[in-house]
Write a protein that holds these residues in place. Structure first.
Motif: not given
Lengths: 1202, 151
Positions: A452-479
């Motif tokens: 999505y980033l490569a093609e600049g689709w704003a809403l999917p980026i935001t949505h996926t990023r939100k999911q990714l944030a949750e995932c990273q939080k669970h994984l403890g990838q702090i950075e």
């Protein structure tokens, strides 16, 4: 090619179709009556009746397709040999029944024999049979189709039934299928399909048909498509019974279409149509508002998808399937999607497993599937079994779901549908997240986000990023989590609350006491805040050593709340540049941004550098000049952002990766702390004191919030500031364009302090030049400026002069300041130098300069004065040359009137200034007694304007014998006319010259007389010219030269006279010159007569008469000379070189008179001619004119225009 | 589910994005705003099919000037109708329509795309326009009317 199968059935009246028959497959197309009768009697008795009856029945049913076959046996025939051929049974039958259609009666001879006749009759029979059968078929089919169309046209009538019509058209389809016309058969089903769809659409639009309500019954069974049987009789019957649901009808229709398509070898169309069908059914049910239990449709779609896929797999080989994934992958994807929603519905995805409600729902769903169909009961992987298993347990569901998902992703990827693959992957990631397996979800989320980033689709980026944030939080990838959070906190597509939440996440982490105190979490700055612009103060971004530099930056905070930042640090790279020119003030004015503001391009926030949108080329012209003479060495174009353009493409996509950010630890940092960054623009000011000279490049910008560091790894465009160290300098320059000698002139002194601090008592020591005075004025003040030309102070200047040295004490000034003051200097007229030159003033070097310049025009004579100055910062003296120009040019002339003499002095003002002249004096420096200079000038004060001249005249009087030469000095006081009063008295301007031989020795008088007897001269007639040369004095000192001869105490000298008429008014007849011996005694007179002829009429000036001193050659040859030969002597010109007053007339006369110059006398000793000095000859007739009248017979008026 | 019209005239196009050659959304508008995310996912995914179709058609497409690619990505809820403009700019116009509106004929869709295309050309003809985004009230109005009005 038509393939028609026919059944032979025994005739029964009941089998005949009744009116309105809709069956075609069982339709009796041809009725055949078989008879073996060969006996007329028998025929008459039974067969004829039977036939009649048969025919009547057929007629009653309006069937015209019949055939009568008579089987003949030779054996029987033989018995009846007497029978006439014309009365044969065949003829009789033909007569009785086939009155017009004789072809409807066929004879089959000896069908069991193997003879040619038999063969013939069989052939004829079969041909007939085929022809008639086809005729009937065609006719009946046409009729059927007509009936069908009629029926279809009635569809708007009430009571019309789709099911009924369906059966009719399907009958046609069956027939086509039977005829192996699959295409036509398919068309029938497609027509039905379209008709039904149209009704559904119309129903949706409010135009309902009654019959459609049958199909709107609630869905109770969802067992999917059945494609393994050619005809699903069960469903067909339900349609016939008008009990079918919409799904039943659609399923049945599709199964028939599928069968036909497979017959047509078009399996991929099946897949495509299946997907359309499934979508369509879902939509139609929605449109018709059919009540469907939750999940039922999902089950139906899932089963159907798998059924279609398995059916296609069943009839294609692996290679075919692999090469046609594009057609089937949609079904895979759809099945995956449906299974997922089933899993969510039945609680199979939740962490705790299904609850009782979920279980109930599962049971209901399974119930709707019914029992497995017998045809798939033995298949291990039947869709039915799969679904049942998948819904049976959490583990089984996971297995099936993952299988399906992975297969789908793999297929999508293999055919290059990356976006679809990522989308399925995202679903999978969601599933993993639900299953608390974030480590598995991450890769899918990252993959999708990258896409999505490569093609600049704003809403999917935001949505996926939100999911990714949750995932990273669970994984403890702090950075990673913090970075994603910062991106989300700055994302405007999120709500304010969400953004605040993510911002708070960062702040919470930052405020946590870290167990490892030195540990920093380095995140890219872009998402946190953006550097908008940067402003230097001083604006040229150049500061001297020890100076203070302010850098003000504008940071645009992307955070939704104010963030307290402990410190903001700019890492600075220091480099010493060898080229010190870069540090100088001159360089600065030419380079650098005009106002000191650097703007940073706004981040193209959600749109990273994709492969296709590389940054624009930044091209600049480049000139490389030779350091010695500044000539161009090379020129070219350079690209300043090569590093951006040529970087590896892969690295550009790692935008989310914080690993790319490295903190630079430099010795030079600019720091600002603490700062609270408000949302939006913030101004932050850094102050630094410059230390080492060199160039400082701003490299990185870091903002630290607790242990979180936001880093802008590269500041681009490059921002630099320079620190320079400057040597102290002294500049002296005149205020005006040129300095004028003789009057006070202002000179500006500029002291650039550089790194030197002017202390109290520091002074400039000027060694005085001899002829240049430094005028001390009490009120002169010095201005002190900062390096940026801001005035900081002014102070009085103390100047102390001794005879050798002038000391100027400088005001106290800090380093890197400029002191400016003005001094008045006066260049004294230099010591007068004697010489024959009329206008000479200044030094020897200036004299030469003057001579050179005189050729080009009136230039002022210049004088250079060198001043050596001792500066406090240096042990060496600075030598400064000042050039002064003399504003005047002076010439003198000696004027005579008889024996009276006058001296004229002309003063020419060459400068731009106006002056006032006063007190002109002319004195005789040789102090001759009895000599008197009487001024004839009336005014003592006289203005002399720029570029104008003033003349002064004195009469020379003497009482004794005058000296042969006279030394004079002219002096005149001058002052600038504009200035009211000068503080000092100025030295007068002097001019010295020498006058020689000023005493008049000879008086020349010429007279022209008209010819005798005439009153006036006339043109063309000879007149007499009388020249009277009179000696005015006795022997004088000046006469004592070679020409003087003494005889008997009478002195005489030789003179040569010459009559020249330059204006060609007169023609001199005879000799125009001659040598006379002149007694040296007062009143001695010599008279010469000549003949001249006037050439023009009018008042004509007299011809010139000139006198030369005739000097004999030293040797005794002088007597050999005849009177004429000397004339051609070249020495005439040689002698004239010393003549000051250019005597153009004499030069010209030489040219005109002595043009016939021959060289034959060269080498011979010749007498010499010497012009008499102007003062010694007085021409008393100069200026007189003679009236010449035209000759009487002169009618022509000549006008000569020259 | 989705944007099924509950009352009033059925909405024709539900989402109209304009996508650049690089598959970057130049412009995107959709009527039920709450579904915008879903539309974007859908339209983005549909680009797979668009790309596939364009590459399969190759040069022939350019020659024929047939810009309409037809129904490319039907889903349960929506139809995605991409329209591809294959001249130099290679900009793609896509239209997501409600499948229940089968009254929408191909030629009507053609006409809508034609309008959209013209509007796009108008915007691009503006020398001051930013080629990275379309922000023109004229286009907005035109697109909104297309999405709401019944064809």
């Amino acid at each position: 090619m038509i393939h028609l199968e026919s059944n032979f059935v025994q005739f029964k009246e009941e089998l005949l179709p009744k009116e309105g028959n809709k069956a075609l497959l069982t339709f009796p197309f041809l009725h055949i009556y078989w008879t073996e009768c060969c006996d007329t009697e028998v025929y008459k008795a039974t067969v004829k009746d039977d036939l009649t009856k048969w025919q009547n029945v057929l007629k009653a049913h309006s069937s015209v397709d019949w055939l009568i076959v008579i089987v003949e046996n030779d054996a029987k025939k033989k018995n009846k040999t007497n029978i006439l051929p014309r009365t044969s049974i065949v003829d009789k039958i033909r007569n009785d029944f086939c009155n017009k259609q004789s072809d409807r009666c066929v004879v089959l001879s000896d069908p069991l024999k193997d003879s040619s006749r038999t063969q013939e009759s069989w052939n004829a029979f079969l041909t007939k049979l085929r022809t008639l059968l086809l005729m009937s078929f065609t006719k009946n089919l046409g009729k059927f189709e007509d009936d069908m169309r009629t029926l279809r046209e009635k569809r708007t009538e009430p009571g019309w039934s789709f099911c009924e019509y369906f059966m009719v058209q399907e009958e046609l389809a069956f027939v086509f299928e039977m005829l192996q016309q699959f295409e036509d058969a398919l068309v029938q089903y497609d027509e039905l399909d379209a008709l039904f769809s149209q009704y559904v659409v119309n129903f949706g639009a409010g135009d309902g048909a009654n019959w459609l309500t049958f199909f709107c019954q609630p869905v109770k069974s969802w067992n999917g498509l059945i494609l393994r049987k050619p005809i699903d009789m069960e469903k067909r019957e339900s349609i016939q019974r008008r009990e079918a649901t919409l799904l039943d009808l659609r399923s049945y229709l599709f199964s028939r279409q599928c069968t036909l398509l497979l017959f047509l070898q078009r399996p991929w169309e099946v897949a495509q149509r299946a997907l359309e069908l499934l979508h369509n059914c879902v939509q139609e049910l929605k449109l018709l508002e059919v009540s469907v239990p939750p999940g039922a449709l999902d089950c139906w779609v899932f089963l159907s998808c798998l059924e279609v896929l398995q059916r296609i797999e069943g009839c294609c080989d692996r290679a075919q399937i692999d090469s046609n994934i594009a057609h089937t992958v949609g079904l895979w994807s759809y099945a995956t999607e449906k299974l997922k929603s089933l899993g969510y519905l039945c609680g199979l995805v939740s962490e705790k497993g299904p609850n009782s409600e979920d279980l109930n729902r599962t049971v209901d769903l399974l119930a709707g599937l019914g029992a497995e169909r017998p045809e798939t009961a033995n298949t291990a992987q039947s869709p039915y079994k799969k679904l049942k298993e998948a819904l049976s347990s959490v583990e089984a569901f996971e297995k099936h779901y993952l299988d399906l998902s992975h297969a789908t992703i793999e297929m999508y990827t293999s055919i290059g549908r990356i976006r679809s693959a990522k989308f399925v992957g995202k679903d999978l990631a969601e599933f993993y997240m639900r299953k608390k397996a974030p480590q598995k979800a991450e890769i899918y989320l990252q993959g999708a986000l990258k896409n999505y980033l490569a093609e600049g689709w704003a809403l999917p980026i935001t949505h996926t990023r939100k999911q990714l944030a949750e995932c990273q939080k669970h994984l403890g990838q702090i950075e990673n989590y913090l970075q994603t959070s910062s991106l989300l906190a700055s994302d405007h597509h999120l709500t304010e609350e969400e953004r605040k939440h993510f911002c708070q996440e960062i702040l919470d982490f930052a405020s946590q006491p870290s167990d490892n105190p030195g540990h920093k979490i380095v995140l890219p700055m872009q998402s946190f805040a953006q550097l908008r612009d940067l402003h230097f103060d001083p604006s040229n971004a150049v500061v001297h050593v020890g100076g203070v530099l302010c850098i003000e930056i504008t940071m645009y905070s992307q955070m939704p709340v104010p963030v307290h930042v402990e410190q903001i640090v700019v890492n600075v790279h220091f480099s010493i540049e060898k080229n010190s020119y870069r540090k100088t003030a001159e360089w600065l004015t030419k380079h650098k941004t005009s106002n000191g503001i650097v703007n940073f391009p706004p981040e193209t926030a959600p749109f990273p550098v994709s492969q296709n949108s590389l940054p624009a080329l930044e091209l600049y012209e480049m000139f490389e000049r030779s350091p010695s003479d500044n000539s161009l060495n090379t020129t070219g174009i350079i690209c300043r952002n090569v590093h951006m353009l040529l970087r590896r493409q892969e690295s550009s996509s790692s935008l989310e990766m914080p690993s790319g950010v490295a903190l630079e630890e430099g010795a030079h940092v600019l720091r600002c702390s603490p700062v609270t960054l408000e949302p939006g623009a913030n101004q932050i000011t850094f102050r630094t004191q410059a230390k080492e000279p060199g160039t400082y490049t701003l490299r990185q910008l870091c903002a630290s919030v607790g242990s979180v560091w936001f880093v802008l790894p590269h500041i681009y465009p490059i921002v630099q500031y320079d620190v320079y160290s400057q040597e102290p300098q002294l500049h002296v320059e005149p205020l005006a364009d040129s300095l004028l000698a003789g009057i006070p002139q202002k000179v500006k002194f500029t002291v650039t302090t550089g790194h030197y601090t002017i202390k109290n008592g520091d002074s400039l020591q000027l060694s005085n030049a001899e002829a240049m005075l430094i005028l001390c004025q009490a009120e002169s003040r010095a201005m002190v400026y900062s390096n940026t030309r801001e005035q900081s102070s002014d102070a009085a200047l103390r100047i102390q002069s001794s005879d050798k040295v002038t000391s100027i004490s400088l005001p106290v000034a800090p380093a890197y300041h400029v002191i400016e003051f003005e001094l008045e200097v006066l260049s004294l007229p230099s010591a007068p130098a004697l010489g024959g030159e009329s206008d000479m003033l200044g030094m020897a070097e200036s004299h030469r300069k003057h001579k050179d310049k005189q050729k080009t025009g009136h230039c002022m004579v210049t004088t250079d004065h060198k001043v050596s100055i001792d500066c406090p910062w240096s042990i060496y003296s600075t030598v400064i040359a000042l050039t002064f120009s003399v504003p005047f040019r002076t010439t003198h002339a000696l004027l005579s009137s008889g024996t009276r003499k006058y001296v004229q002095v002309c003063v020419q003002n060459l400068s731009e200034l106006d002056f006032q002249l006063s007190d002109s004096y002319l004195v005789d420096t040789s102090d001759s007694t009895g000599l008197q200079l009487v001024p004839l000038n009336t005014q003592s004060q006289q203005p002399i304007y720029s570029k104008q001249s003033v003349f002064f005249v004195w009469e020379l009087k003497w009482t004794e014998e005058p000296p042969p030469s006279l030394h004079c000095r002219f002096s005149v006081g001058f002052s600038p006319a504009s200035e009211e009063q000068l503080s000092i008295s100025l030295k007068p301007y002097t001019y010295e010259f020498k006058v020689e031989n000023f005493f008049t020795l000879y008086n020349v008088k010429a007279e022209i007389f008209p010819p005798s007897g005439m009153e006036y001269c006339r043109t063309g007639s000879l007149c007499s010219l009388e020249v009277l040369i009179t000696r005015l004095s006795d022997l004088l000192e000046v006469d004592k030269d070679e020409a003087l001869t003494e005889s008997d105490e009478h002195f005489s000298t030789k003179l040569m006279y010459e009559v020249v008429d330059n204006s060609s008014n007169w023609a001199v007849c005879g000799k125009s010159c001659g040598v006379i011996s002149m007694p040296v005694a007062a009143r001695a007179t010599h008279r010469v007569h000549m003949e001249v002829m006037p050439l023009f009429a009018g008042y004509l000036p007299l011809p010139d008469v000139r006198l030369f001193k005739y000097l004999p050659h030293h040797s005794a040859h002088s007597s050999q000379l005849d009177a004429d030969s000397w004339i051609e002597n070249d020495s005439l010109s040689v002698d004239k070189h010393g003549d000051d007053q250019p005597d153009s007339s004499s030069l010209k006369s030489r040219g005109s008179v002595h043009s016939a110059c021959s060289s034959e006398h060269k080498g011979l000793p010749m007498p010499r001619l010497q012009a008499l000095p102007a003062g010694q000859v007085f021409n008393s007739s100069s200026g007189t004119q003679v009236l010449v009248i035209p000759s009487q017979d002169d009618h022509v008026l000549e006008v000569s225009v020259t | 589910m989705g944007g099924a019209p509950s009352a009033g005239p059925p909405k024709t196009a539900i989402c109209i994005p304009v996508i650049t050659k690089e598959n970057y959304p130049l412009y995107i508008r959709s009527t039920p705003m709450e579904n915008e995310l879903r539309f974007q996912y859908m339209v983005h995914t549909s680009l797979d099919m668009v790309d596939e179709k364009i590459s399969s058609m190759g040069k022939a497409l350019v020659n024929q000037r047939e810009l309409y690619l037809g129904l490319l990505y039907p889903t349960e809820d929506y139809k995605v109708l991409p329209h591809n403009y294959t001249t130099i700019s290679k900009v793609k116009f896509v239209m997501v329509v409600n499948p229940s509106n089968t009254a929408l004929r191909d030629n009507e869709i053609h006409r809508m795309f034609w309008k959209l295309h013209n509007s796009y050309i108008d915007v691009m003809c503006n020398p001051f326009c930013n080629p990275r985004t379309i922000s023109s009230p004229g286009t907005d109005n035109m697109v909104m009317s297309m999405m709401i009005q019944v064809c």
